[in-house]
Write a protein that holds these residues in place. Structure first.
Motif, PDB file in Angstrom:
ATOM      1  N   VAL A 182       0.770  -1.250   0.130  1.00  0.00           N
ATOM      2  CA  VAL A 182       0.024   0.042  -0.147  1.00  0.00           C
ATOM      3  C   VAL A 182       0.898   1.309  -0.112  1.00  0.00           C
ATOM      4  N   HIS A 183       1.846   0.898   0.775  1.00  0.00           N
ATOM      5  CA  HIS A 183       2.966   2.480   0.973  1.00  0.00           C
ATOM      6  C   HIS A 183       3.389   2.518  -0.281  1.00  0.00           C
ATOM      7  N   THR A 184       3.900   1.710  -1.039  1.00  0.00           N
ATOM      8  CA  THR A 184       4.635   1.985  -2.306  1.00  0.00           C
ATOM      9  C   THR A 184       3.627   2.024  -3.658  1.00  0.00           C
ATOM     10  N   GLY A 185       2.392   2.239  -3.620  1.00  0.00           N
ATOM     11  CA  GLY A 185       1.485   2.436  -4.239  1.00  0.00           C
ATOM     12  C   GLY A 185       1.260   1.167  -5.241  1.00  0.00           C
ATOM     13  N   HIS A 186       1.469   0.086  -4.932  1.00  0.00           N
ATOM     14  CA  HIS A 186       1.441  -1.251  -5.765  1.00  0.00           C
ATOM     15  C   HIS A 186       0.067  -2.041  -5.369  1.00  0.00           C
ATOM     16  N   PHE A 187      -0.649  -1.333  -4.367  1.00  0.00           N
ATOM     17  CA  PHE A 187      -1.933  -2.168  -4.112  1.00  0.00           C
ATOM     18  C   PHE A 187      -2.817  -2.228  -5.268  1.00  0.00           C
TER      19      PHE A 187
ATOM     20  N   VAL B  77      11.232  -5.206   1.151  1.00  0.00           N
ATOM     21  CA  VAL B  77      11.470  -4.026   1.194  1.00  0.00           C
ATOM     22  C   VAL B  77      12.704  -3.851   0.286  1.00  0.00           C
ATOM     23  N   ALA B  78      13.483  -4.728  -0.104  1.00  0.00           N
ATOM     24  CA  ALA B  78      14.605  -4.443  -0.880  1.00  0.00           C
ATOM     25  C   ALA B  78      13.671  -4.546  -2.443  1.00  0.00           C
ATOM     26  N   LEU B  79      12.873  -5.546  -2.592  1.00  0.00           N
ATOM     27  CA  LEU B  79      12.454  -5.513  -4.121  1.00  0.00           C
ATOM     28  C   LEU B  79      11.440  -4.202  -4.344  1.00  0.00           C
ATOM     29  N   LEU B  80      10.938  -3.766  -3.239  1.00  0.00           N
ATOM     30  CA  LEU B  80      10.042  -2.474  -3.591  1.00  0.00           C
ATOM     31  C   LEU B  80      10.733  -1.369  -3.406  1.00  0.00           C
ATOM     32  N   ARG B  81      11.910  -1.620  -3.102  1.00  0.00           N
ATOM     33  CA  ARG B  81      12.642  -0.335  -2.776  1.00  0.00           C
ATOM     34  C   ARG B  81      12.377   0.777  -1.867  1.00  0.00           C
ATOM     35  N   VAL B  82      11.926   0.140  -0.590  1.00  0.00           N
ATOM     36  CA  VAL B  82      11.406   1.038   0.326  1.00  0.00           C
ATOM     37  C   VAL B  82      12.530   1.633   1.366  1.00  0.00           C
ATOM     38  N   PRO B  83      12.898   2.588   1.510  1.00  0.00           N
ATOM     39  CA  PRO B  83      14.003   3.018   2.607  1.00  0.00           C
ATOM     40  C   PRO B  83      13.781   2.349   3.637  1.00  0.00           C
TER      41      PRO B  83
END
Length: 536
Positions: free
Chosen positions: A94-99, A368-374
């Motif tokens: 959700v946070h990364t907009g992939h939802f 986290v790594a795949l979605l590139r979340v800091p």
């Protein structure tokens, strides 16, 4: 040292059982009738159980409180650790907009939202149950169903229905091996017997799922693909449990059910402008396809979860993970059963590496790594997730404290022995005991460890086959998943319905009892010459 009494109330087993049932009655009345918040119901029932354990069962108060404390600790690890981490992974999407991308991808499974619900809740949920358990399937599939556009209550209810029949064999046959350990019966025969009970009910579970998702319309319009899915699932589960191994029954069944369902429902999807849909059925919204890179990242968290749990079962990896498990005697808790045998309840296992929550954390870090979340954002999101789940956490803590208190005091054993006094009719009641165990603990494995020996003792007294009744405990327990407060709390928390667990309980009670009645009828007939040929 505290020895559990079976009939502490006036030397009467019936009166003792009535008193032992009072904490459970309190829980259900507060939740379903008074409609209190779930954590209030859990702690209210806990207070009743503690008072009865001290006053009637004569369990020393310090021992009673230690048992409750052990249950609260178990609630935090591994249960909260598991479902909290699973929900955090969803929040990352959700946070990364992939939802939204994920929702579009689900729409391409089929052009019918109800078919998508079958694939996710029943088939994919079965795969997660086979690999993880511990509430993971409910936590993950509930938020995936939410991504389809189902309303929160409906998404939670559909996920709870889907997480029923896989529980007899998952994760990886643990309920069956546990049942074999406490009964002394061969695990192979127990798996075979459960494989001749659960698949019968599995055939109709997709129909129940459709009814929950879309009422009579859903059943009327999709009963054929639902029966095809349930039939394929049941055949694969039966064949695997009887001729391969119970540990793989849910895995093969999940793929068989999914394959047949997609085969009979797949249609070309034509791009169109967004259209409005009624919740629960019909065509989902259609949006412009997301870029390919965005699509694979949206699926990455769930593919990663399956991959991590699959790798964890590789024998070499499994041995390394199990080496980190620490088994300790709970300090100050000294309990023996009514027969004088040491109670296994006093041992606590800290599976730091092998716990589902730990494996989910690995999957989450990869996500986290795949979605590139800091990293700072990911840690902050985890903290916010746990804060938002605080009432769900409190509910699970109270519920497991209740369960451990009743088990340690001997209240659960009293109920089991009383039910076992039904003689030959106990064959019909045997699944009810398993259902009760799962409704209380949330786990088919725990229910088998509680009541497996009681089932065998009852079978021997009544002249019934012990394999039949022991397996009936596991099979009946699967249907208690729908009304387990632990599962209800996880489902509600996953979709932001914390505090509405009572609503979910009332919605799920009818389907749960209906399927339980079917299982009771089947086991009762298997105890007669009519279907005794089904007993290995």
């Amino acid at each position: 040292m505290y020895q559990q009494p079976l009939q502490p109330v006036g030397g009467s087993l019936a009166l003792s059982a009535a008193c032992a049932a009072f904490p459970l009655l309190t829980l259900f009345v507060l939740l379903a009738v008074v409609r209190t918040r779930a954590w209030v119901a859990a702690f209210g029932a806990l207070c009743v159980a503690v008072a009865l354990a001290w006053w009637l069962w004569r369990m020393p108060l310090p021992q009673t409180l230690l048992a409750a404390g052990q249950g609260a600790t178990f609630a935090l690890f591994p249960l909260v650790w598991t479902f909290g981490t699973a929900i955090w992974i969803h929040r990352l999407t959700v946070h990364t907009g992939h939802f939204d991308t994920l929702r579009q991808g689900f729409a391409r499974i089929s052009d019918d939202r109800r078919v998508q619900a079958l694939v996710i809740a029943f088939c994919f949920g079965s795969l997660l149950e086979a690999l993880a358990g511990q509430g993971t399937p409910v936590a993950v599939t509930t938020v995936m169903l939410l991504a389809l556009g189902l309303g929160p209550v409906r998404a939670a209810a559909v996920a709870l229905v889907g997480n029923t029949v896989p529980a007899a064999f998952g994760p990886l046959g643990l309920p069956i091996t546990t049942l074999a350990g406490v009964t002394g019966l061969p695990a192979t025969e127990l798996g075979m017997m459960a494989g001749r009970q659960v698949p019968v009910v599995a055939v109709v579970v997709p129909l129940v799922l459709l009814a929950v998702a879309d009422g009579r319309r859903g059943v009327r319009e999709l009963w054929r693909p639902a029966l095809a899915c349930g039939g394929a699932f049941a055949v694969a589960q039966f064949v695997t449990a009887n001729w391969l191994t119970a540990a793989l029954a849910d895995i093969t069944a999940a793929f068989a059910g999914m394959g047949v369902l997609l085969l009979v429902t797949r249609r070309p999807v034509v791009a169109r402008r967004p259209v409005a849909v009624a919740a629960g059925g019909g065509l989902p919204e259609r949006d412009a396809p997301a870029p390919a890179g965005s699509q694979w990242r949206a699926y990455a968290p769930y593919v990663t979860i399956v991959a991590v749990f699959a790798v964890s079962q590789v024998p070499t990896v499994k041995r390394l993970l199990d080496a980190g498990t620490l088994a300790v005697s709970w300090p100050g808790l000294h309990v023996v059963t009514a027969s004088g045998a040491p109670s296994p309840l006093t041992t606590f296992r800290f599976a730091w590496l092998a716990a589902p929550g730990s494996l989910l954390l690995v999957a989450g870090l990869l996500t986290v790594a795949l979605l590139r979340v800091p990293p700072r954002e990911a840690v902050g999101l985890y903290g916010r997730t746990l804060f938002e789940l605080r009432w769900a956490v409190l509910t699970v803590v109270g519920l497991l404290a209740l369960s451990f208190t009743m088990n340690a005091a001997g209240q659960v054993a009293t109920l089991g022995v009383w039910m076992a006094g039904a003689g030959g009719f106990f064959a019909v009641l045997a699944p009810v005991l398993g259902w009760l165990g799962v409704a209380l603990t949330g786990s088919d494995t725990s229910s088998n460890s509680l009541f497996g020996a009681v089932q065998v003792a009852a079978a021997q007294r009544a002249g019934l086959d012990p394999v039949l009744l022991a397996a009936a405990n596991a099979s009946g327990g699967t249907l208690g998943k729908m009304v387990s407060l632990q599962n209800l709390t996880i489902a509600a928390a996953a979709v932001g319905l914390t505090g509405r667990e009572g609503e979910l309980f009332r919605r799920m009670f009818g389907p749960s009892v209906l399927l339980l009645a079917l299982m009771c009828l089947l086991v009762g007939l298997q105890a007669t010459p009519l279907l005794s040929w089904m007993v290995p």
